[in-house]
Design an enzyme around this catalytic site. Structure first.
Site, PDB file in Angstrom:
ATOM      1  CD  GLU A  49      -2.558   1.512   2.523  1.00 25.00           C
ATOM      2  OE1 GLU A  49      -2.359   0.749   3.493  1.00 25.00           O
ATOM      3  OE2 GLU A  49      -3.328   2.479   2.550  1.00 25.00           O
ATOM      4  CB  ILE A  55       7.254  15.848  -4.809  1.00 24.10           C
ATOM      5  CG1 ILE A  55       7.306  14.400  -5.346  1.00 24.10           C
ATOM      6  CG2 ILE A  55       8.422  16.680  -5.321  1.00 24.10           C
ATOM      7  CD1 ILE A  55       8.569  13.633  -5.055  1.00 24.10           C
ATOM      8  CB  THR A  66       7.658  10.101 -13.033  1.00 27.34           C
ATOM      9  OG1 THR A  66       6.471  10.829 -13.284  1.00 27.34           O
ATOM     10  CG2 THR A  66       7.760   8.943 -14.013  1.00 27.34           C
TER      11      THR A  66
HETATM   12  N1  ACO Z   1      -2.823  15.921 -11.057  1.00 29.15           N
HETATM   13  C1  ACO Z   1      -2.703  15.536 -12.353  1.00 29.15           C
HETATM   14  N2  ACO Z   1      -1.510  15.266 -12.952  1.00 29.15           N
HETATM   15  C2  ACO Z   1      -0.414  15.401 -12.186  1.00 29.15           C
HETATM   16  C3  ACO Z   1      -0.458  15.804 -10.839  1.00 29.15           C
HETATM   17  C4  ACO Z   1      -1.718  16.066 -10.276  1.00 29.15           C
HETATM   18  N3  ACO Z   1      -1.857  16.425  -9.000  1.00 29.15           N
HETATM   19  N4  ACO Z   1       0.810  15.853 -10.357  1.00 29.15           N
HETATM   20  C5  ACO Z   1       1.603  15.494 -11.371  1.00 29.15           C
HETATM   21  N5  ACO Z   1       0.865  15.232 -12.467  1.00 29.15           N
HETATM   22  C6  ACO Z   1       1.330  14.783 -13.768  1.00 29.15           C
HETATM   23  C7  ACO Z   1       2.420  15.657 -14.320  1.00 29.15           C
HETATM   24  O1  ACO Z   1       1.902  16.729 -15.074  1.00 29.15           O
HETATM   25  C8  ACO Z   1       3.220  14.704 -15.173  1.00 29.15           C
HETATM   26  O2  ACO Z   1       2.568  14.531 -16.411  1.00 29.15           O
HETATM   27  P1  ACO Z   1       3.436  14.322 -17.763  1.00 29.15           P
HETATM   28  O3  ACO Z   1       4.186  13.025 -17.565  1.00 29.15           O
HETATM   29  O4  ACO Z   1       2.413  14.268 -18.826  1.00 29.15           O
HETATM   30  O5  ACO Z   1       4.355  15.486 -17.835  1.00 29.15           O
HETATM   31  C9  ACO Z   1       3.081  13.383 -14.393  1.00 29.15           C
HETATM   32  O6  ACO Z   1       1.915  13.509 -13.582  1.00 29.15           O
HETATM   33  C10 ACO Z   1       4.276  13.111 -13.498  1.00 29.15           C
HETATM   34  O7  ACO Z   1       4.555  14.255 -12.768  1.00 29.15           O
HETATM   35  P2  ACO Z   1       5.809  14.389 -11.796  1.00 29.15           P
HETATM   36  O8  ACO Z   1       6.481  15.676 -12.043  1.00 29.15           O
HETATM   37  O9  ACO Z   1       6.641  13.161 -11.867  1.00 29.15           O
HETATM   38  O10 ACO Z   1       5.042  14.414 -10.383  1.00 29.15           O
HETATM   39  P3  ACO Z   1       5.481  15.217  -9.064  1.00 29.15           P
HETATM   40  O11 ACO Z   1       6.953  15.159  -8.880  1.00 29.15           O
HETATM   41  O12 ACO Z   1       4.844  16.538  -9.037  1.00 29.15           O
HETATM   42  O13 ACO Z   1       4.793  14.304  -7.938  1.00 29.15           O
HETATM   43  C11 ACO Z   1       2.846  14.314  -6.534  1.00 29.15           C
HETATM   44  C12 ACO Z   1       3.393  14.110  -7.954  1.00 29.15           C
HETATM   45  C13 ACO Z   1       3.489  13.312  -5.588  1.00 29.15           C
HETATM   46  C14 ACO Z   1       1.327  14.077  -6.588  1.00 29.15           C
HETATM   47  C15 ACO Z   1       3.186  15.762  -6.094  1.00 29.15           C
HETATM   48  O14 ACO Z   1       2.636  16.670  -7.002  1.00 29.15           O
HETATM   49  C16 ACO Z   1       2.694  16.096  -4.704  1.00 29.15           C
HETATM   50  O15 ACO Z   1       3.402  15.904  -3.722  1.00 29.15           O
HETATM   51  N6  ACO Z   1       1.472  16.661  -4.595  1.00 29.15           N
HETATM   52  C17 ACO Z   1       0.937  17.106  -3.304  1.00 29.15           C
HETATM   53  C18 ACO Z   1       0.710  15.940  -2.341  1.00 29.15           C
HETATM   54  C19 ACO Z   1      -0.238  14.904  -2.920  1.00 29.15           C
HETATM   55  O16 ACO Z   1      -1.311  15.227  -3.444  1.00 29.15           O
HETATM   56  N7  ACO Z   1       0.169  13.617  -2.782  1.00 29.15           N
HETATM   57  C20 ACO Z   1      -0.642  12.472  -3.178  1.00 29.15           C
HETATM   58  C21 ACO Z   1      -1.668  12.229  -2.133  1.00 29.15           C
HETATM   59  S1  ACO Z   1      -2.379  10.627  -2.249  1.00 29.15           S
HETATM   60  C22 ACO Z   1      -1.338   9.675  -1.335  1.00 29.15           C
HETATM   61  O17 ACO Z   1      -0.462  10.147  -0.672  1.00 29.15           O
HETATM   62  C23 ACO Z   1      -1.565   8.159  -1.349  1.00 29.15           C
END
Ligand code: ACO
Length: 138
Positions: A49, A55, A66
């Site tokens: 899980e 991040i 990613t």
């Molecule tokens: N919604 C939709 N698409 C997204 C989001 C989002 N919130 N975040 C990233 N993406 C997309 C990016 O645009 C990218 O798309 P591409 O490959 O077409 O360019 C792809 O996903 C990968 O993006 P990364 O840059 O690798 O993602 P990032 O480093 O920003 O990490 C994360 C994603 C972990 C969600 C980060 O944005 C974050 O910490 N957000 C706030 C906390 C959060 O919401 N965490 C998840 C909660 S659920 C849980 O913890 C189980």
């Protein structure tokens, strides 16, 4: 005095310790169903899980999420022998998980995971099958 971690890894001595531990838990936590204690201690899980995933704000959408997920998939498969991940994704993170090959459909049978992971409201359960051969990292 020493502290050790045991899992159900097929070693007889480790299983004996887990059974001893089960007896302690069953006696000291009488409200816990015994089957539940046994299941959590002894069953070998195929899935992991993802409970928390984040991040730092100023580093988001740069690809780190990613890369982190790719490392996690490879480690979980090669070191822990896992085949799947489950996660309760916050609504605003569903897009990120979709891009990491998570699906909104849950293909794992419910009795495999139900009762092992915590239910939450306002989130979506998502599943990812870890490819058995794919090289996820460079
Ligand atoms: N919604 C939709 N698409 C997204 C989001 C989002 N919130 N975040 C990233 N993406 C997309 C990016 O645009 C990218 O798309 P591409 O490959 O077409 O360019 C792809 O996903 C990968 O993006 P990364 O840059 O690798 O993602 P990032 O480093 O920003 O990490 C994360 C994603 C972990 C969600 C980060 O944005 C974050 O910490 N957000 C706030 C906390 C959060 O919401 N965490 C998840 C909660 S659920 C849980 O913890 C189980």
């Amino acid at each position: 005095l020493k502290f050790v971690c045991y899992s159900n890894d097929g070693v007889d001595d480790h299983m004996m310790c887990l059974i001893g531990l089960k007896n302690i838990f069953a006696r000291q936590l009488p409200n816990m169903p015994k089957e539940y204690i046994v299941r959590l201690l002894v069953d070998r899980q195929r899935f992991g899980e993802i409970a928390f995933c984040a991040i730092s704000a100023d580093e988001q959408v740069k690809g780190y999420g990613t890369r982190l997920m790719n490392h996690l998939k490879e480690h979980a498969r090669d070191v822990d022998g896992l085949t799947h991940f489950l996660t309760y994704a916050d609504n605003n993170a569903v897009g990120y998980f979709l891009k990491q090959s998570f699906t909104k459909e849950i293909y794992l049978e419910k009795d495999v995971w139900h009762g092992y992971i915590k239910d939450y409201d306002g989130v979506l359960l998502m599943e990812c099958r870890i490819d058995p051969k794919l090289k996820y990292t460079n």
